[in-house]
Scaffold this active site. Structure first.
Site, short mmCIF file in Angstrom:
data_model
loop_
_atom_site.label_atom_id
_atom_site.label_comp_id
_atom_site.label_asym_id
_atom_site.label_seq_id
_atom_site.Cartn_x
_atom_site.Cartn_y
_atom_site.Cartn_z
N PHE A 153 1.78 3.08 2.30
CA PHE A 153 2.59 3.20 3.51
C PHE A 153 3.77 2.25 3.52
O PHE A 153 4.71 2.45 4.26
CB PHE A 153 1.73 2.83 4.70
CG PHE A 153 0.91 1.63 4.36
CD1 PHE A 153 1.47 0.38 4.36
CD2 PHE A 153 -0.40 1.79 3.94
CE1 PHE A 153 0.72 -0.71 3.97
CE2 PHE A 153 -1.14 0.70 3.56
CZ PHE A 153 -0.58 -0.55 3.57
N LYS A 163 4.72 -2.26 2.83
CA LYS A 163 4.27 -3.58 2.40
C LYS A 163 4.34 -4.54 3.57
O LYS A 163 5.01 -4.29 4.57
CB LYS A 163 5.13 -4.09 1.24
CG LYS A 163 6.59 -4.34 1.61
CD LYS A 163 7.42 -4.77 0.40
CE LYS A 163 7.61 -3.62 -0.56
NZ LYS A 163 8.51 -3.98 -1.68
N VAL A 164 3.64 -5.66 3.43
CA VAL A 164 3.71 -6.74 4.41
C VAL A 164 4.18 -7.99 3.69
O VAL A 164 3.66 -8.33 2.63
CB VAL A 164 2.34 -6.99 5.08
CG1 VAL A 164 2.40 -8.20 6.00
CG2 VAL A 164 1.91 -5.77 5.87
N ASP A 198 -11.62 1.89 14.77
CA ASP A 198 -11.77 1.37 13.40
C ASP A 198 -12.13 -0.11 13.40
O ASP A 198 -11.51 -0.91 12.70
CB ASP A 198 -10.51 1.62 12.58
CG ASP A 198 -10.77 1.45 11.09
OD1 ASP A 198 -11.93 1.63 10.66
OD2 ASP A 198 -9.82 1.14 10.34
N GLY A 207 0.83 -1.20 0.00
CA GLY A 207 0.00 0.00 0.00
C GLY A 207 0.86 1.24 0.00
O GLY A 207 2.08 1.18 -0.15
#
Length: 481
Positions: A170, A172-173, A286, A168
């Site tokens: 921001f 990565k994973v 959230d 994304g």
């Protein structure tokens, strides 16, 4: 000392997770492009069900939709409301972790069931060298600050990258083998080498450290951060590897709802987990099905003769709560706008201020979604959202209308809403009084809807607390075991 200041990320405006196709601009599916008149066209009204037919599987035909309608529901979730700027970039960071932190989840989003182990971690590998920021012979970032990596690369001389789970704005994973823990598979979030993202990552780390140190054995089911480290300017957070999110499980099961006994088990765990946050002076802000992950999402497949299809039944309902990037302490600044649209409490929409009760509202929305297989608040417009609430829950209390500064939504202290407009007809078709969503009226279904109704109380001061919710009769069966 924890950070009191959180980082905003104005360039993040989507509700989607890394694994989902981008959904913006001309690709957005218009809200009223589908016809809800076809809903339930193959189904009998719920009043025709006999008490003996109240088993959840038998009643599910009420939620059967054609393929087009289900695709609409899925895409609609990705249409995040305009104007919401999260306090952290982490909302979609954790979304990536939460949705794609398991092998089964990775396989589910690809056209082939086989895992491509030699696939590079990011599409950025094809970028020309002129688009890279090179710090050393072996460490490179792309032009946006993402770490360029591929299968076989090793982080911190310990974590061998196996695959990319998501990416994304921001960072990565990636899924890694932890060679320091006898080959344990973990999820590692690699944050962009960009200042505001690094700052926000450290803020989330402090929340996770607080929660994990207070509950080291994860009794209260908050995701475990195993450690974090800096990798050439990239903050890397190591998490336990979990299963599918509850939303992805519903999606991969053709949007069939969960069985009511599974809802009971999951709801109790969610209430326990978030109550733990509340007692630690935190509000999650959230909560949604994407942020509730199964520890293991294994299932058995059974053929449903009534519906003439295979369906998946969970083997284990143990869950973990993830995404603490927007968790807010009581003494911190409270942003005006929080929560994902479908799970946003009325006090947030009306800018009346919020605290822990907004989490309770979100849980109520989650439980009805588990029960039906779809969210009842399918909208991206605030006034339409309020109209849906009134259709389902009755009129908004006068004292809340009088206090709000959102006067554009009201006229003469009533919601300014035309029921005969196209939007009004859409709400009338899509929504109905809460109890009319019940699939049958046996005692356990009645108890569930009583709990949900107490969670969806307009006035946060009157809304049930999670301490009270855990004592609700819906959970009595769990306490007898």
């Amino acid at each position: 000392m924890r950070h009191s200041k959180r980082t905003h990320c104005p360039d993040w405006d989507s509700r989607e997770s890394w694994g989902h196709e981008s959904y913006s601009g001309s690709h957005k599916r218009k809200r009223r492009s589908h016809s809800s008149t076809q809903e339930n066209r193959h189904c009998k009204p719920h009043h025709q069900f006999k008490d003996s037919d109240c088993h959840y599987l038998e009643a599910r035909c009420l939620n059967e939709r054609d393929y087009r309608d289900r695709r609409y529901i899925d895409e609609y979730r990705n249409d995040y409301c305009e104007g919401y700027v999260p306090r952290h970039y982490h909302r979609d960071v954790e979304s990536t972790y939460r949705i794609h932190c398991s092998k089964s989840s990775v396989r589910s989003r690809r056209s082939s069931p086989k895992r491509k182990r030699n696939r590079p971690c990011a599409s950025h590998q094809s970028h020309s060298k002129s688009h890279r920021r090179k710090r050393s012979r072996s460490i490179e970032d792309d032009e946006e600050g993402h770490l360029i990596c591929q299968s076989g690369d090793v982080l911190r001389a310990r974590y061998e990258i196996v695959d990319t789970l998501g990416e994304g704005a921001f960072g990565k994973v990636v899924e890694c083998i932890d060679h320091g823990m006898d080959g344990l598979h973990v999820a590692v979030k690699i944050v962009k080498n960009v200042g505001r993202y690094r700052e926000a990552a450290r803020s989330e780390i402090q929340v996770l450290e607080h929660l994990n140190s207070t509950d080291p054995n994860s009794v209260f089911r908050c995701v475990q951060m195993l450690e974090w480290f800096d990798h050439h300017g990239h903050v890397c957070i190591v998490f336990e590897l979990l299963g599918l999110s509850t939303y992805d499980f519903i999606k991969e099961n053709s949007f069939l709802p969960f069985q009511i006994d599974h809802i009971r088990q999951m709801a109790y765990q969610i209430c326990q987990s978030i109550n733990f946050l509340h007692h630690n002076k935190l509000t999650h802000t959230d909560l949604k099905p994407e942020n509730i992950l199964f520890v293991k999402s294994d299932y058995v497949v059974k053929y449903n003769s009534k519906m003439k299809r295979d369906e998946r039944t969970l083997k284990n309902t143990d869950i973990k709560v993830v995404d603490f990037g927007s968790a807010t302490y009581d003494d911190e600044h409270h942003s005006t706008l929080v929560s994902t649209r479908h799970y946003r409490a009325p006090e947030v929409i009306l800018a009346l201020g919020w605290s822990q009760p907004c989490d309770v509202w979100s849980i109520g929305c989650i439980l009805i979604e588990y029960y039906l297989g779809f969210t009842v608040f399918q909208t991206h417009d605030s006034k339409e959202h309020l109209a849906m609430m009134e259709r389902i829950l009755g009129p908004i209390p006068a004292h809340m209308i009088q206090k709000t500064r959102k006067r554009k939504y009201f006229h003469h202290n009533q919601l300014d809403w035309d029921e005969h407009s196209s939007a009004g007809r859409y709400v009338r078709r899509r929504c109905k009084p809460l109890k009319e969503f019940m699939l049958c009226h046996d005692e356990e279904h009645e108890k569930l809807f009583d709990l949900v109704r107490r969670m969806l109380e307009y006035d946060p001061a009157r809304r049930i607390t999670l301490d009270e919710a855990l004592q609700h009769p819906f959970f009595d069966l769990l306490k007898r075991k």
